[in-house]
Motif scaffolding. Structure first.
Motif, PDB file in Angstrom:
ATOM      1  N   LYS A  16      30.346  38.483  30.996  1.00 25.15           N
ATOM      2  CA  LYS A  16      31.568  38.011  31.619  1.00 25.15           C
ATOM      3  C   LYS A  16      31.409  38.800  33.073  1.00 25.15           C
ATOM      4  N   ASP A  17      31.124  40.219  33.030  1.00 25.23           N
ATOM      5  CA  ASP A  17      31.256  40.970  34.148  1.00 25.23           C
ATOM      6  C   ASP A  17      29.871  41.118  34.883  1.00 25.23           C
ATOM      7  N   GLY A  46      35.163  47.383  30.841  1.00 23.75           N
ATOM      8  CA  GLY A  46      35.656  46.686  31.924  1.00 23.75           C
ATOM      9  C   GLY A  46      37.086  47.125  32.198  1.00 23.75           C
ATOM     10  N   THR A  48      39.961  49.284  34.513  1.00 25.79           N
ATOM     11  CA  THR A  48      39.822  49.940  35.833  1.00 25.79           C
ATOM     12  C   THR A  48      40.426  51.663  35.562  1.00 25.79           C
ATOM     13  N   ARG A  83      29.294  44.712  45.481  1.00 31.20           N
ATOM     14  CA  ARG A  83      28.678  43.670  44.519  1.00 31.20           C
ATOM     15  C   ARG A  83      28.403  42.425  45.389  1.00 31.20           C
ATOM     16  N   ARG A 132      31.170  48.268  39.401  1.00 33.56           N
ATOM     17  CA  ARG A 132      30.863  48.321  37.889  1.00 33.56           C
ATOM     18  C   ARG A 132      30.084  49.590  37.925  1.00 33.56           C
ATOM     19  N   PHE A 180      35.328  49.720  35.878  1.00 41.09           N
ATOM     20  CA  PHE A 180      35.647  49.226  37.452  1.00 41.09           C
ATOM     21  C   PHE A 180      36.399  50.429  38.091  1.00 41.09           C
TER      22      PHE A 180
END
Length: 184
Positions: A16-17, A46, A48, A83, A132, A180
């Motif tokens: 997903k990420d 995932g 933060t 990113r 990430r 993250f």
């Protein structure tokens, strides 16, 4: 409704990420890799974390097949400098080899391993969006390249390729986790 295993949930999060395929290929996790920066600051596929909370090396836990097995831990940022424009993919934040695992999921003695790259906490450029930060745990095999796992890596941290390094060192990916962080 089909039962979903923790391995399937981890792979779904990694996909997903974009960790799969940006950093690693699809794999089947063999151990849960637990990373903690302190109380209520756990890395959780995932979530933060604030940049200031992650400036010191974290505590690492996983369950080894045998206490005699050795592992290599890599922390990498595939989003350098952002990113959208990852021209420095991957930025190597930490590499430690020759870590002995524990069989009871106690914190691993990472500090007693061979630090190939000294820990550098996340430092995403201001306004570059969320980055990430990926932890990869590899089991060292009987055919692992010992010299690759005992010599410090080059001082240049950007452009590191975890997949290439671990293929050359003949390591087996057994666990992954990530978080993250962003500098707004």
């Amino acid at each position: 409704m089909p039962l979903i295993t923790s391995d399937q949930a981890a792979e779904a999060a990694l996909r997903k990420d974009g960790i799969i395929p940006d950093v690693i290929d699809s794999f089947h996790s063999k151990t849960m890799l637990t990373i903690s920066y302190g109380e209520n600051k756990d890395v959780a596929l995932g979530n933060t974390l604030a940049v200031p909370e992650t400036q010191n090396p974290p505590q690492v836990s996983f369950q080894a097949d045998s206490p005699n097995d050795k592992y290599t831990l890599i922390m990498t940022d595939p989003d350098a400098p952002s990113r959208k424009e990852p021209s420095m993919r991957e930025y190597r934040h930490w590499v430690v080899s020759n870590i002995f695992g524990t069989s009871d999921f106690q914190p691993a003695a990472v500090s007693q391993g061979t630090e190939l790259t000294e820990y550098m906490g996340p430092a995403p450029p201001k306004g570059s969006g969320p980055h990430r930060y990926v932890f990869l745990l590899y089991k060292q095999t009987p055919s692992s390249n010992v010299s690759a796992l005992s010599s410090p890596l080059t001082t240049q941290r950007q452009g590191f390729k975890a997949h290439q390094f671990t293929s050359q060192a003949d390591l087996e990916l057994v666990g992954a986790n990530y978080f993250f962080a962003e500098n707004k």
